[in-house]
Scaffold this motif. Structure first.
Motif, PDB file in Angstrom:
ATOM      1  N   SER A 461    -118.039 -36.898 -10.575  1.00 61.74           N
ATOM      2  CA  SER A 461    -117.108 -35.771 -10.558  1.00 61.74           C
ATOM      3  C   SER A 461    -115.864 -36.121  -9.733  1.00 61.74           C
ATOM      4  O   SER A 461    -115.818 -37.143  -9.050  1.00 61.74           O
ATOM      5  CB  SER A 461    -117.788 -34.529  -9.981  1.00 61.74           C
ATOM      6  N   ARG A 462    -114.878 -35.250  -9.801  1.00 68.71           N
ATOM      7  CA  ARG A 462    -113.610 -35.512  -9.122  1.00 68.71           C
ATOM      8  C   ARG A 462    -113.714 -35.304  -7.616  1.00 68.71           C
ATOM      9  O   ARG A 462    -113.110 -36.029  -6.832  1.00 68.71           O
ATOM     10  CB  ARG A 462    -112.529 -34.585  -9.703  1.00 68.71           C
ATOM     11  N   TYR A 463    -114.476 -34.315  -7.183  1.00 63.32           N
ATOM     12  CA  TYR A 463    -114.487 -33.959  -5.761  1.00 63.32           C
ATOM     13  C   TYR A 463    -115.888 -33.861  -5.147  1.00 63.32           C
ATOM     14  O   TYR A 463    -116.006 -33.685  -3.944  1.00 63.32           O
ATOM     15  CB  TYR A 463    -113.788 -32.600  -5.546  1.00 63.32           C
ATOM     16  N   TRP A 489    -118.446 -29.471  -2.333  1.00 60.60           N
ATOM     17  CA  TRP A 489    -117.084 -29.803  -2.729  1.00 60.60           C
ATOM     18  C   TRP A 489    -116.142 -29.242  -1.663  1.00 60.60           C
ATOM     19  O   TRP A 489    -116.240 -28.064  -1.300  1.00 60.60           O
ATOM     20  CB  TRP A 489    -116.739 -29.164  -4.067  1.00 60.60           C
ATOM     21  N   GLU A 498    -109.523 -26.181  -9.917  1.00 63.27           N
ATOM     22  CA  GLU A 498    -110.010 -27.520 -10.247  1.00 63.27           C
ATOM     23  C   GLU A 498    -111.434 -27.735  -9.755  1.00 63.27           C
ATOM     24  O   GLU A 498    -112.282 -28.295 -10.460  1.00 63.27           O
ATOM     25  CB  GLU A 498    -109.091 -28.568  -9.625  1.00 63.27           C
ATOM     26  N   ASP A 502    -114.822 -28.374 -11.839  1.00 62.44           N
ATOM     27  CA  ASP A 502    -115.542 -29.620 -11.552  1.00 62.44           C
ATOM     28  C   ASP A 502    -117.026 -29.344 -11.366  1.00 62.44           C
ATOM     29  O   ASP A 502    -117.886 -30.066 -11.886  1.00 62.44           O
ATOM     30  CB  ASP A 502    -114.952 -30.256 -10.288  1.00 62.44           C
TER      31      ASP A 502
END
Length: 603
Positions: A461-463, A489, A498, A502
């Motif tokens: 994942s992004r974060y 997160w 976002e 996510d």
């Protein structure tokens, strides 16, 4: 939570940009690193820049291998050793002795019909005080066609000063039609070289690598288009054994010296003078007899992988033995090492890009590196092929080390670690999402497999960030959370949309693994329950944000009783706090699948 002392500020000054760059690049960092590392590896291997590593590996294996070829019993060294120097001194003085002694030795050994007599002694200048002795020696070797002598190649810068043409040397041949008939060569020859016909004269230069170690021996040298054979190559060629095509061979050592049978010079010489000889009449029959010295006072010692002081005559014997049996070491072409290195780097890149379980990556990498070393070591024990995998080992280790640090940097940045992130600096407004994943699986292996799949998705994942197991090392408390994974997160508040998307994507991408686990259980009961909570805070000097964090964790764990309810409502359930739902409602365009809505995630 900024750094306070100067050293911390300095560390932060350098680490923050690195972590920021790593965060912006994401998985492209691993791809870019692979491209750079591959380019460096290809260049280094193709140009021979890895020779230093190869030599060190060769030395270590040669020194420590448990199995090596036995020295050829058909090679015997007549040794001008310290006992011989002492025994001959009373009658003939110190070295060098009168040349007629060598002539008598040649005549005596020749009667036993050896295959060859090879001198590892230079006779460059006539003895002006004993011309009769020189003539006796010269006549003896002229009558003995199986005697071989060395010549020493001098620096090529002196070639233009020499009057000796390469074509005048016995046994040389043209490598191609462009060979110059007028080219001259600077060499030191025995004073009787004119009686040495065919291949009885060869170069005996023992060249060391840049670190002073002897590892190779010349088969021939290309001198202005002429093939000038080495002493061991000319001996073996005269015996009818085919020679390798390459100019040099990598020596396959026979263990630490002395490897070959040695007989002291004085024992042989004095026995030859006796009317009734005491030594066997066939002692040298069918043998290759090498006359040389191991006496330290004569300074014919070199450093090799198997000995710091390796007698030159033993090195010569090893070269002859290698060429005679054809078991010198062969090396694989560079392209094989390039391919192995690239494959290793690609595999590591895939592992980091797809966030394969780090325990699996570490274990696989350890086996891979151990395999590289084991193959290199074992092939030199059981074959004559030197498989040098030090380059793949070094470049894959370099890639793994850099990639592992980047992986750590990314984790530190996501977690808000002050050296790598400004997220928890005073005045920052943050959004936190806490996720607890509770598995209803009793089978330990299935539980670990599912956990690894979910953690992989969080890592991709992004974060998202995977937390360490709770209370590990404390059996009772750890047992309470054994079936629970916790993720979080942490982002700036303006990235609320976002981060929520996510989190939803992580849960959706984990569903296939959850369904697979449910099928293996052959049960329609809930396999996984997701507990979700979100809140925001502003970092302040009064540390009230820490209290908000404690309350947030308390609210997440307050959902725990609900993990046992509705266990028949599908393979996955989602339970969210009011704060999480409100956060989702405040975001426009937030997407959630129908499957997750059925599992309970809706607002």
């Amino acid at each position: 939570m900024p750094a306070h002392n100067p050293m911390q500020r300095l560390a932060r000054f350098f680490l923050l940009p690195l972590a920021s760059l790593s965060d912006r690049l994401g998985n492209w960092f691993y791809v870019g690193l692979a491209v750079v590392m591959s380019a460096v590896a290809v260049y280094a291997i193709a140009t021979g820049s890895t020779a230093g590593m190869k030599n060190k590996a060769y030395d270590l294996i040669m020194k420590t291998r448990f199995q090596h070829p036995a020295a050829d019993p058909g090679i015997v060294i007549v040794d001008i050793d310290e006992p011989a120097l002492a025994a001959m001194a009373s009658e003939f003085g110190r070295w060098p002795w009168p040349r007629n002694l060598m002539g008598e030795l040649v005549e005596g050994i020749a009667q036993q019909k050896p295959k060859a007599m090879v001198f590892d002694v230079m006779f460059s200048d006539p003895d002006v005080f004993n011309t009769a002795g020189d003539k006796y020696f010269r006549d003896a070797i002229a009558r003995t066609p199986n005697t071989f002598f060395p010549m020493i190649r001098l620096n090529e810068e002196n070639d233009q000063l020499s009057q000796l043409k390469v074509s005048q040397l016995p046994g040389v041949s043209k490598l191609d039609d462009t060979a110059s008939d007028t080219a001259t060569l600077a060499v030191i020859l025995p004073f009787f070289y004119d009686v040495l016909t065919d291949h009885r004269l060869g170069t005996n230069n023992i060249f060391t690598d840049t670190d002073g170690f002897v590892r190779t021996y010349s088969v021939y040298t290309d001198e202005y288009g002429w093939r000038v054979g080495s002493l061991p190559a000319n001996v073996i060629s005269a015996l009818g054994t085919p020679l390798p095509e390459q100019e040099d061979i990598l020596l396959n050592w026979r263990g630490k010296p002395p490897s070959y049978r040695h007989v002291s010079f004085h024992e042989i010489y004095f026995d030859l003078l006796k009317e009734k000889k005491t030594r066997p009449a066939d002692e040298f029959t069918g043998k290759i007899v090498i006359i040389g010295s191991t006496a330290p006072s004569l300074f014919d010692l070199k450093t090799t992988p198997v000995a710091k002081a390796h007698p030159g005559v033993e090195i010569l014997a090893t070269a002859i033995d290698n060429l005679k049996k054809g078991n010198f070491l062969t090396e694989l072409p560079p392209w094989i090492y390039i391919v192995v290195t690239l494959v290793a780097i690609v595999l590591l890149t895939v592992a980091f890009v797809y966030n394969i379980d780090q325990r699996v990556v570490n274990l696989t990498f350890t086996f891979l590196q151990s395999g590289f070393l084991a193959v290199s070591y074992l092939t030199l024990n059981f074959s004559t092929v030197f498989v040098d995998l030090t380059a793949p080992f070094a470049f894959s280790l370099a890639y793994f080390t850099v990639a592992r640090f980047n992986y750590m940097f990314a984790g530190f940045r996501r977690s808000g670690q002050p050296f790598f992130s400004t997220q928890l600096d005073e005045g920052k407004h943050c959004r936190v999402v806490l996720v607890q994943c509770h598995s209803h699986i009793k089978n330990r292996r299935a539980l670990l497999a599912l956990g690894a799949s979910i953690k992989k998705q969080v890592g991709l994942s992004r974060y998202g960030l995977v937390t360490s197991p709770f209370f590990k090392g404390m059996p009772l408390l750890h047992a309470f959370f054994r079936n629970t994974l916790v993720f979080y997160w942490l982002v700036p508040a303006e990235k609320t949309a976002e981060v929520l998307q996510d989190v939803i994507l992580v849960i959706e991408r984990s569903l296939p693994a959850v369904k697979k686990s449910a099928r293996r259980r052959a049960s329609d009961q809930t396999t996984v329950t997701w507990l979700l909570h979100s809140f925001d805070f502003t970092v302040d000097t009064e540390d009230s944000w820490r209290l908000q964090g404690e309350q947030g964790m308390a609210k997440l764990f307050a959902l725990a009783p609900r993990t046992s309810k509705g266990v028949n409502d599908g393979v996955a359930r989602v339970v969210a706090t009011k704060e999480f739902v409100d956060a989702c409602r405040s975001v426009e365009g937030l997407k959630v699948s129908e499957e997750l809505e059925k599992a309970g995630l809706k607002w």
